[in-house]
Design a protein around this motif. Structure first.
Motif, PDB file in Angstrom:
ATOM      1  N   UNK A 126     -36.597 -13.546  -4.895  1.00 18.12           N
ATOM      2  CA  UNK A 126     -36.517 -12.253  -4.222  1.00 18.12           C
ATOM      3  C   UNK A 126     -36.423 -12.497  -2.724  1.00 18.12           C
ATOM      4  N   UNK A 127     -35.513 -11.785  -2.078  1.00 16.44           N
ATOM      5  CA  UNK A 127     -35.318 -11.860  -0.630  1.00 16.44           C
ATOM      6  C   UNK A 127     -35.579 -10.489  -0.027  1.00 16.44           C
ATOM      7  N   UNK A 128     -36.136 -10.472   1.167  1.00 14.64           N
ATOM      8  CA  UNK A 128     -36.256  -9.225   1.915  1.00 14.64           C
ATOM      9  C   UNK A 128     -35.265  -9.283   3.065  1.00 14.64           C
ATOM     10  N   UNK A 129     -34.442  -8.262   3.168  1.00 13.46           N
ATOM     11  CA  UNK A 129     -33.459  -8.182   4.249  1.00 13.46           C
ATOM     12  C   UNK A 129     -33.541  -6.782   4.842  1.00 13.46           C
ATOM     13  N   UNK A 130     -33.940  -6.696   6.090  1.00 14.26           N
ATOM     14  CA  UNK A 130     -34.099  -5.417   6.778  1.00 14.26           C
ATOM     15  C   UNK A 130     -34.996  -4.458   5.999  1.00 14.26           C
ATOM     16  N   UNK A 131     -36.074  -4.986   5.426  1.00 13.75           N
ATOM     17  CA  UNK A 131     -37.055  -4.164   4.750  1.00 13.75           C
ATOM     18  C   UNK A 131     -36.732  -3.799   3.306  1.00 13.75           C
ATOM     19  N   UNK A 132     -35.607  -4.263   2.778  1.00 12.62           N
ATOM     20  CA  UNK A 132     -35.220  -3.975   1.400  1.00 12.62           C
ATOM     21  C   UNK A 132     -35.277  -5.268   0.590  1.00 12.62           C
ATOM     22  N   UNK A 133     -35.759  -5.172  -0.638  1.00 12.76           N
ATOM     23  CA  UNK A 133     -35.857  -6.329  -1.528  1.00 12.76           C
ATOM     24  C   UNK A 133     -34.576  -6.490  -2.351  1.00 12.76           C
ATOM     25  N   UNK A 134     -34.128  -7.737  -2.472  1.00  9.09           N
ATOM     26  CA  UNK A 134     -32.956  -8.090  -3.273  1.00  9.09           C
ATOM     27  C   UNK A 134     -33.288  -9.342  -4.068  1.00  9.09           C
ATOM     28  N   UNK A 135     -32.660  -9.497  -5.225  1.00  8.93           N
ATOM     29  CA  UNK A 135     -32.701 -10.777  -5.910  1.00  8.93           C
ATOM     30  C   UNK A 135     -31.498 -11.546  -5.373  1.00  8.93           C
ATOM     31  N   UNK A 136     -31.678 -12.836  -5.128  1.00  7.75           N
ATOM     32  CA  UNK A 136     -30.578 -13.589  -4.538  1.00  7.75           C
ATOM     33  C   UNK A 136     -30.751 -15.085  -4.683  1.00  7.75           C
ATOM     34  N   UNK A 137     -29.813 -15.791  -4.085  1.00  3.72           N
ATOM     35  CA  UNK A 137     -29.839 -17.254  -4.102  1.00  3.72           C
ATOM     36  C   UNK A 137     -29.006 -17.765  -2.939  1.00  3.72           C
ATOM     37  N   UNK A 138     -29.147 -19.046  -2.666  1.00  6.73           N
ATOM     38  CA  UNK A 138     -28.377 -19.703  -1.618  1.00  6.73           C
ATOM     39  C   UNK A 138     -27.379 -20.672  -2.239  1.00  6.73           C
ATOM     40  N   UNK A 139     -26.206 -20.740  -1.647  1.00  3.98           N
ATOM     41  CA  UNK A 139     -25.199 -21.721  -2.024  1.00  3.98           C
ATOM     42  C   UNK A 139     -25.028 -22.668  -0.844  1.00  3.98           C
ATOM     43  N   UNK A 140     -25.048 -23.945  -1.122  1.00  2.09           N
ATOM     44  CA  UNK A 140     -24.877 -24.952  -0.078  1.00  2.09           C
ATOM     45  C   UNK A 140     -23.450 -25.486  -0.171  1.00  2.09           C
ATOM     46  N   UNK A 141     -22.746 -25.454   0.967  1.00  2.00           N
ATOM     47  CA  UNK A 141     -21.350 -25.878   1.011  1.00  2.00           C
ATOM     48  C   UNK A 141     -21.217 -27.022   2.011  1.00  2.00           C
ATOM     49  N   UNK A 142     -20.709 -28.147   1.542  1.00  2.34           N
ATOM     50  CA  UNK A 142     -20.444 -29.311   2.396  1.00  2.34           C
ATOM     51  C   UNK A 142     -19.021 -29.214   2.894  1.00  2.34           C
ATOM     52  N   UNK A 143     -18.852 -29.312   4.208  1.00  2.00           N
ATOM     53  CA  UNK A 143     -17.535 -29.158   4.839  1.00  2.00           C
ATOM     54  C   UNK A 143     -17.262 -30.384   5.694  1.00  2.00           C
ATOM     55  N   UNK A 144     -16.075 -30.963   5.521  1.00  2.00           N
ATOM     56  CA  UNK A 144     -15.644 -32.094   6.329  1.00  2.00           C
ATOM     57  C   UNK A 144     -14.448 -31.647   7.161  1.00  2.00           C
ATOM     58  N   UNK A 145     -14.445 -32.047   8.428  1.00  2.00           N
ATOM     59  CA  UNK A 145     -13.319 -31.647   9.264  1.00  2.00           C
ATOM     60  C   UNK A 145     -13.233 -32.476  10.525  1.00  2.00           C
TER      61      UNK A 145
END
Length: 150
Positions: A126-145
């Motif tokens: 569960x994440x809180x964003x601006x006072x509202x609760x959401x279910x969520x997750x993080x995605x990790x992205x590897x970038x080469x450049x």
């Protein structure tokens, strides 16, 4: 690498997912938004390692992206989130983002990076964003450049 352009291109790629019928379309932003219209994908923090090759030839960044889903119905929200986090399929963020890698031998994100790869999912909670609760997750992205930018 120009991270602001890379973040915009990743948000554009994420927008192409197809969610199950009856689900609101995924909204996306290249930055952490003030307000979220769920379901919402956004690019957040990143870390960069410079000079992975000599003469500014290569930098490597790890971009943390988040996806937040409204929680009007806890089970339905988690089912939508699960669909977005699948490794493949029409609603897979991984598949949509990695499609922006281009064809073999092409640069990723329309030439903004050498390559990218969604490496893992973390923080399913569960994440809180601006006072509202959401279910969520993080995605990790590897970038080469390229290290040096024009």
């Amino acid at each position: 690498m120009r991270m602001s352009a890379i973040r915009a291109a990743i948000a554009d790629a994420a927008r192409t997912v197809v969610l199950p019928a009856g689900t609101a379309a995924l909204t996306t932003t290249a930055y952490v938004p003030d307000a979220v219209t769920a379901p919402h994908f956004f690019c957040a923090e990143y870390e960069a390692q410079f000079d992975r090759a000599m003469r500014r030839a290569l930098d490597e960044a790890t971009l943390t992206c988040r996806v937040l889903v409204g929680r009007a119905d806890d089970r339905a929200a988690q089912e939508i989130l699960d669909a977005l986090l699948e490794g493949s399929g029409p609603s897979s963020l991984k598949q949509a983002i990695e499609a922006a890698r281009g064809a073999p031998g092409e640069y990723a994100l329309g030439g903004l990076a050498h390559d990218l790869h969604v490496t893992r999912i973390q923080g399913y909670r569960w994440y809180e964003h601006q006072g509202t609760q959401y279910v969520g997750a993080e995605l990790m992205i590897r970038i080469l450049g390229k290290g040096a930018t024009p």
